[in-house]
Scaffold this active site. Sequence first.
Site, PDB file in Angstrom:
ATOM      1  N   ASP A  31     -39.171 -26.111  17.849  1.00 49.17           N
ATOM      2  CA  ASP A  31     -38.800 -26.502  16.843  1.00 49.17           C
ATOM      3  C   ASP A  31     -38.471 -28.126  16.182  1.00 49.17           C
ATOM      4  O   ASP A  31     -38.395 -28.100  15.330  1.00 49.17           O
ATOM      5  CB  ASP A  31     -37.201 -26.059  17.292  1.00 49.17           C
ATOM      6  CG  ASP A  31     -36.765 -24.852  17.216  1.00 49.17           C
ATOM      7  OD1 ASP A  31     -38.304 -23.440  16.412  1.00 49.17           O
ATOM      8  OD2 ASP A  31     -36.212 -24.110  17.679  1.00 49.17           O
ATOM      9  N   PHE A  34     -41.655 -28.994  14.837  1.00 46.61           N
ATOM     10  CA  PHE A  34     -41.366 -27.786  13.364  1.00 46.61           C
ATOM     11  C   PHE A  34     -41.043 -29.084  12.317  1.00 46.61           C
ATOM     12  O   PHE A  34     -40.885 -29.352  11.525  1.00 46.61           O
ATOM     13  CB  PHE A  34     -40.953 -27.144  13.092  1.00 46.61           C
ATOM     14  CG  PHE A  34     -41.346 -26.158  11.640  1.00 46.61           C
ATOM     15  CD1 PHE A  34     -41.754 -25.641  11.626  1.00 46.61           C
ATOM     16  CD2 PHE A  34     -40.293 -26.326  11.165  1.00 46.61           C
ATOM     17  CE1 PHE A  34     -41.354 -25.295   9.862  1.00 46.61           C
ATOM     18  CE2 PHE A  34     -39.779 -25.555   9.912  1.00 46.61           C
ATOM     19  CZ  PHE A  34     -40.667 -25.000   9.327  1.00 46.61           C
ATOM     20  N   SER A  80     -27.643   3.652  -4.008  1.00 47.49           N
ATOM     21  CA  SER A  80     -27.014   3.513  -3.271  1.00 47.49           C
ATOM     22  C   SER A  80     -27.580   4.480  -2.591  1.00 47.49           C
ATOM     23  O   SER A  80     -28.423   5.522  -3.454  1.00 47.49           O
ATOM     24  CB  SER A  80     -25.228   3.394  -3.485  1.00 47.49           C
ATOM     25  OG  SER A  80     -25.079   4.080  -1.879  1.00 47.49           O
ATOM     26  N   GLU A 111     -35.940   4.135   9.336  1.00 45.63           N
ATOM     27  CA  GLU A 111     -35.959   2.635   9.641  1.00 45.63           C
ATOM     28  C   GLU A 111     -34.666   2.080   9.450  1.00 45.63           C
ATOM     29  O   GLU A 111     -33.564   2.833   9.588  1.00 45.63           O
ATOM     30  CB  GLU A 111     -36.429   1.947   8.563  1.00 45.63           C
ATOM     31  CG  GLU A 111     -35.480   2.308   6.885  1.00 45.63           C
ATOM     32  CD  GLU A 111     -37.279   2.083   5.513  1.00 45.63           C
ATOM     33  OE1 GLU A 111     -36.537   1.290   5.394  1.00 45.63           O
ATOM     34  OE2 GLU A 111     -38.052   2.439   6.016  1.00 45.63           O
ATOM     35  N   LYS A 113     -30.886   0.470   9.159  1.00 45.21           N
ATOM     36  CA  LYS A 113     -29.560   0.294   8.486  1.00 45.21           C
ATOM     37  C   LYS A 113     -29.422  -0.928   8.059  1.00 45.21           C
ATOM     38  O   LYS A 113     -28.578  -1.064   9.136  1.00 45.21           O
ATOM     39  CB  LYS A 113     -29.097   1.503   7.973  1.00 45.21           C
ATOM     40  CG  LYS A 113     -28.121   1.110   6.632  1.00 45.21           C
ATOM     41  CD  LYS A 113     -27.488   2.323   6.202  1.00 45.21           C
ATOM     42  CE  LYS A 113     -27.110   2.381   5.380  1.00 45.21           C
ATOM     43  NZ  LYS A 113     -26.201   0.996   4.918  1.00 45.21           N
ATOM     44  N   ASP A 115     -27.349  -3.916   8.394  1.00 44.06           N
ATOM     45  CA  ASP A 115     -25.908  -4.441   7.276  1.00 44.06           C
ATOM     46  C   ASP A 115     -25.812  -6.019   7.309  1.00 44.06           C
ATOM     47  O   ASP A 115     -25.101  -6.355   7.279  1.00 44.06           O
ATOM     48  CB  ASP A 115     -25.199  -4.005   9.323  1.00 44.06           C
ATOM     49  CG  ASP A 115     -23.291  -4.135   8.369  1.00 44.06           C
ATOM     50  OD1 ASP A 115     -22.980  -3.541   6.911  1.00 44.06           O
ATOM     51  OD2 ASP A 115     -22.719  -3.889   9.119  1.00 44.06           O
ATOM     52  N   TYR A 222     -37.167  -3.616   2.036  1.00 46.76           N
ATOM     53  CA  TYR A 222     -37.509  -2.174   2.313  1.00 46.76           C
ATOM     54  C   TYR A 222     -37.813  -1.335   1.510  1.00 46.76           C
ATOM     55  O   TYR A 222     -38.379  -0.120   1.635  1.00 46.76           O
ATOM     56  CB  TYR A 222     -36.130  -1.623   2.930  1.00 46.76           C
ATOM     57  CG  TYR A 222     -35.339  -2.055   2.393  1.00 46.76           C
ATOM     58  CD1 TYR A 222     -34.965  -1.354   0.945  1.00 46.76           C
ATOM     59  CD2 TYR A 222     -34.006  -2.157   2.576  1.00 46.76           C
ATOM     60  CE1 TYR A 222     -33.503  -1.638   0.570  1.00 46.76           C
ATOM     61  CE2 TYR A 222     -32.939  -2.841   2.140  1.00 46.76           C
ATOM     62  CZ  TYR A 222     -32.780  -2.771   0.879  1.00 46.76           C
ATOM     63  OH  TYR A 222     -31.817  -2.061  -0.148  1.00 46.76           O
ATOM     64  N   LYS A 309     -24.681   7.251   9.839  1.00 45.90           N
ATOM     65  CA  LYS A 309     -24.108   5.791  10.077  1.00 45.90           C
ATOM     66  C   LYS A 309     -23.941   6.359  11.135  1.00 45.90           C
ATOM     67  O   LYS A 309     -23.532   7.386  11.256  1.00 45.90           O
ATOM     68  CB  LYS A 309     -22.927   6.346   9.270  1.00 45.90           C
ATOM     69  CG  LYS A 309     -23.199   5.629   7.641  1.00 45.90           C
ATOM     70  CD  LYS A 309     -23.432   4.274   7.648  1.00 45.90           C
ATOM     71  CE  LYS A 309     -23.074   3.828   6.055  1.00 45.90           C
ATOM     72  NZ  LYS A 309     -21.870   3.793   5.780  1.00 45.90           N
ATOM     73  N   CYS A 403       6.347 -24.056  20.865  1.00 48.70           N
ATOM     74  CA  CYS A 403       4.867 -24.173  21.478  1.00 48.70           C
ATOM     75  C   CYS A 403       5.069 -23.828  23.310  1.00 48.70           C
ATOM     76  O   CYS A 403       6.112 -23.867  23.625  1.00 48.70           O
ATOM     77  CB  CYS A 403       4.450 -25.576  21.822  1.00 48.70           C
ATOM     78  SG  CYS A 403       2.694 -25.874  22.408  1.00 48.70           S
ATOM     79  N   CYS A 406       3.837 -27.469  25.367  1.00 47.53           N
ATOM     80  CA  CYS A 406       4.437 -28.515  25.001  1.00 47.53           C
ATOM     81  C   CYS A 406       5.817 -28.285  24.724  1.00 47.53           C
ATOM     82  O   CYS A 406       7.193 -28.959  24.497  1.00 47.53           O
ATOM     83  CB  CYS A 406       4.183 -29.712  24.456  1.00 47.53           C
ATOM     84  SG  CYS A 406       4.360 -29.280  22.602  1.00 47.53           S
ATOM     85  N   CYS A 421       1.246 -26.122  16.178  1.00 48.43           N
ATOM     86  CA  CYS A 421       2.319 -26.896  16.782  1.00 48.43           C
ATOM     87  C   CYS A 421       1.781 -28.711  16.364  1.00 48.43           C
ATOM     88  O   CYS A 421       0.501 -29.625  16.846  1.00 48.43           O
ATOM     89  CB  CYS A 421       1.662 -27.060  18.641  1.00 48.43           C
ATOM     90  SG  CYS A 421       2.714 -28.609  19.334  1.00 48.43           S
ATOM     91  N   CYS A 427       0.252 -32.197  23.146  1.00 51.55           N
ATOM     92  CA  CYS A 427       0.540 -31.077  23.925  1.00 51.55           C
ATOM     93  C   CYS A 427      -0.937 -30.836  24.402  1.00 51.55           C
ATOM     94  O   CYS A 427      -1.923 -30.744  24.121  1.00 51.55           O
ATOM     95  CB  CYS A 427       0.241 -30.291  22.981  1.00 51.55           C
ATOM     96  SG  CYS A 427       0.034 -28.340  22.734  1.00 51.55           S
TER      97      CYS A 427
HETATM   98  S1  IVH Z   1     -32.964   2.046   0.798  1.00 57.22           S
HETATM   99  C1  IVH Z   1     -33.338   4.136  -3.112  1.00 57.22           C
HETATM  100  N1  IVH Z   1     -33.537   1.313   3.235  1.00 57.22           N
HETATM  101  O1  IVH Z   1     -28.038   0.385   2.655  1.00 57.22           O
HETATM  102  C2  IVH Z   1     -33.524   3.490  -1.958  1.00 57.22           C
HETATM  103  N2  IVH Z   1     -31.316   0.588   2.437  1.00 57.22           N
HETATM  104  O2  IVH Z   1     -26.098   3.021   1.939  1.00 57.22           O
HETATM  105  C3  IVH Z   1     -32.412   2.480  -1.412  1.00 57.22           C
HETATM  106  N3  IVH Z   1     -29.932  -1.265   2.944  1.00 57.22           N
HETATM  107  O3  IVH Z   1     -27.659  -0.441  -0.861  1.00 57.22           O
HETATM  108  C4  IVH Z   1     -31.841   1.417  -0.301  1.00 57.22           C
HETATM  109  N4  IVH Z   1     -31.169  -1.391   5.310  1.00 57.22           N
HETATM  110  O4  IVH Z   1     -28.304  -2.172   0.853  1.00 57.22           O
HETATM  111  C5  IVH Z   1     -32.604   1.290   2.768  1.00 57.22           C
HETATM  112  N5  IVH Z   1     -34.116   0.308   5.389  1.00 57.22           N
HETATM  113  C6  IVH Z   1     -33.204   0.593   4.190  1.00 57.22           C
HETATM  114  C7  IVH Z   1     -31.548  -0.224   4.017  1.00 57.22           C
HETATM  115  C8  IVH Z   1     -31.322  -0.133   2.855  1.00 57.22           C
HETATM  116  C9  IVH Z   1     -29.720  -1.436   4.546  1.00 57.22           C
HETATM  117  C10 IVH Z   1     -28.775  -1.043   2.554  1.00 57.22           C
HETATM  118  C11 IVH Z   1     -28.821  -1.177   1.135  1.00 57.22           C
HETATM  119  C12 IVH Z   1     -28.632   0.026   0.464  1.00 57.22           C
HETATM  120  C13 IVH Z   1     -27.467   0.692   1.446  1.00 57.22           C
HETATM  121  C14 IVH Z   1     -26.998   2.089   1.108  1.00 57.22           C
END
Ligand code: IVH
Length: 678
Positions: A31, A34, A80, A111, A113, A115, A222, A309, A403, A406, A421, A427
């Site tokens: 690092d 770099f 979504s 794949e 998901k 967050d 993705y 989920k 407190c 103190c 405090c 303190c």
């Molecule tokens: S695909 C039409 N792939 O999850 C397909 N979404 O609950 C669109 N997310 O809005 C989404 N990892 O922000 C896809 N590997 C993944 C993801 C992913 C996280 C999120 C994404 C989406 C939300 C849906």
Amino acid sequence: MSAEAKIKALTSELKEHNYNYYVLAQPTISDRDFDRKMKELELLEQAYPMYADPNSPTKHVGGEITKNFNSVEHSTRMLSLGNTYNKDELIDFDNRVSKLIGGNNYQYTAELKFDGLAIAIRYKNGVLHQAITRGDGSKGDDVTANVKTIRSIPHQLTGEYPSDLEVRGELFIHKAAFIKMNEERARLGESLYANPRNTAAGTLKLQDSSEVAKRPLDGFMYQMLEHGGTNLDHYQSLEVMKNYGLPVDESTQLCDSINDVWEFITYWDQKRHNLSFEIDGVVIKVNSRLQQEEMGFTSKFPRWAMSYKFETERQSTRVINITYQVGRTGAVTPVANLDPVQLLGTTVKRASIHNADFISEMDIRVGDSVFVEKGGEIIPKIVDVDKSKREPNSIPTQFIQICPECSIELERPEGEAVFRCPNSTGCPPQIKGKIEHFIGRKAMDVSSLGEGKIDVLYQSGLVLRPSDLFALTYDDLLGLSKSIINETTAEERIISFKEKTVQNILEGIQTSKSQPFERVLFALGIRFVGETVAKKLAFYFKNINALMEADLEELNSVPEIGEVIAKSVRSYFALDENRAEIEQMKLHGLIFNVKEKELSSNKLENLSFVVSGVFSLFSRNELKKLIEDNGGKNVSSISKSTDFLVVGDKMGPAKKEKAEKLGIKMIDENEFSSMIAE
Ligand code: IVH
């Protein structure tokens, strides 16, 4: 090499290192090296802006300010996903897919998901053109300047990319970075972020992109749109994105059946806690693009994809009692002590219950049966109280008024959620916290001292304020000791000040005296004066006297210094104890003015030196000053990136051995003199 050629070479080298680091996760340089190369390129670009690549890696550091984010229409709606929570629901999904396709001739990709928050990124002729948040799905905010600071997102694609490309993915902040940011906020007495996702979302909406650059956002793509009309299957499109230099997660798996998908899910449900970032489930997609098209969409979701989920683990336990901790800034934090309970593989004994409002809103009482979850899977928190199990004689929790450390009456400033405090100079945890902050890595950087040793020094009465550190003598320290019990493991650790320890401590304290004014100012621990604010104040006022005498109006007129900081600075200097403390530090030789550097020469530019031993021509400090005055850099310990070791009499054999092993050039003071001679 000409400046132009050097800029070109460094640019392409750094782009490759970025790719190795952020996309392949296989860095090939340290690092530090770099950063050095990046600095070199930055300086060259400043001197020769006409040769700078518009997509230079240095642009990842941000700088653009966005007043209002423009709203931009999405090319296709950002949808979504439907959710499933158990195996049965997943099998239902598979049955629907099979019915729509008519048979079993299909594959899935499974794949992670991620967050975080969704982003759409457009490239024109391979160059990052626009980045847009999901917004309401039809249009989102143009956050291009901020996304450009993310190192893993290339400004320029590689390989054979189409002229118009849009990719979609998720941006997030790594767990470790989130914890670090919250620790920093706690140190500054600021409110904490709830979880990495909110932090990432908040970060992306900051107006100053150089602030964004300081918070390490990352991301994975993705989905790929508009790929010259070819119908690449999803898995292939992920490969193609990788070839363009885009960050794509490696865990994705092609699955022949829903059973394979289930295996993937159960594996990651267990292993997700080992990832450096948070995931909240798994996304399952039909792999074939043609089959996806056949299946189409409902009004809200694609029919060919589904998310699974993970359950957030929640446990029931009992509140044994509520205790209160006092932080460096005097903020009093309530903590619920719980009957120990297993949660995601760790024993949880405590939960954060934030502040008085949280306690009264949730009506948390001693003896209550409560549910705990790991907030963002990191900090356990109470999410619910089971009032049906409450004892009839239970009493509502009264937040303490005094407190616990103190016994001074607590204050709750108007508009704040936190009780404080006010006894900042008397303190114990506030004092110890201030001393710990003072010696911290970004402050005076006395690495030979830490929390345990500060505790010993405080308990022994030797160090009751930061300036006392500079009066410590060898005899004061030798022989001090204390046993410390680790609350979790019940292991005992003895801290004892032996000869070598004492020497290191004294040396560290001595060296810290040469820290520049901006660091000393940060080290004082004035509320709301973090590293950046300290720099701004130091460079504006140039010395502590000017800062101490500045009134609210003047402080307020400093660019980017607002009312809150201005008031906090005023109230710090209004206290006689604080002024006296600064006088003490001045007497001990700490630096309280900005050094306007006038270099004698640039002869030692880009060279780093370690100075060791006793010299006859100069004192050690003189030698170090000469190094700096001629553009060189002093470093405290030898590493492979050190250029020279300046050797004096009585240098320790360990240093010599290390330098020999690493092949560092050793010179004496005469050789050094001739390096800087005319
Ligand atoms: S695909 C039409 N792939 O999850 C397909 N979404 O609950 C669109 N997310 O809005 C989404 N990892 O922000 C896809 N590997 C993944 C993801 C992913 C996280 C999120 C994404 C989406 C939300 C849906």
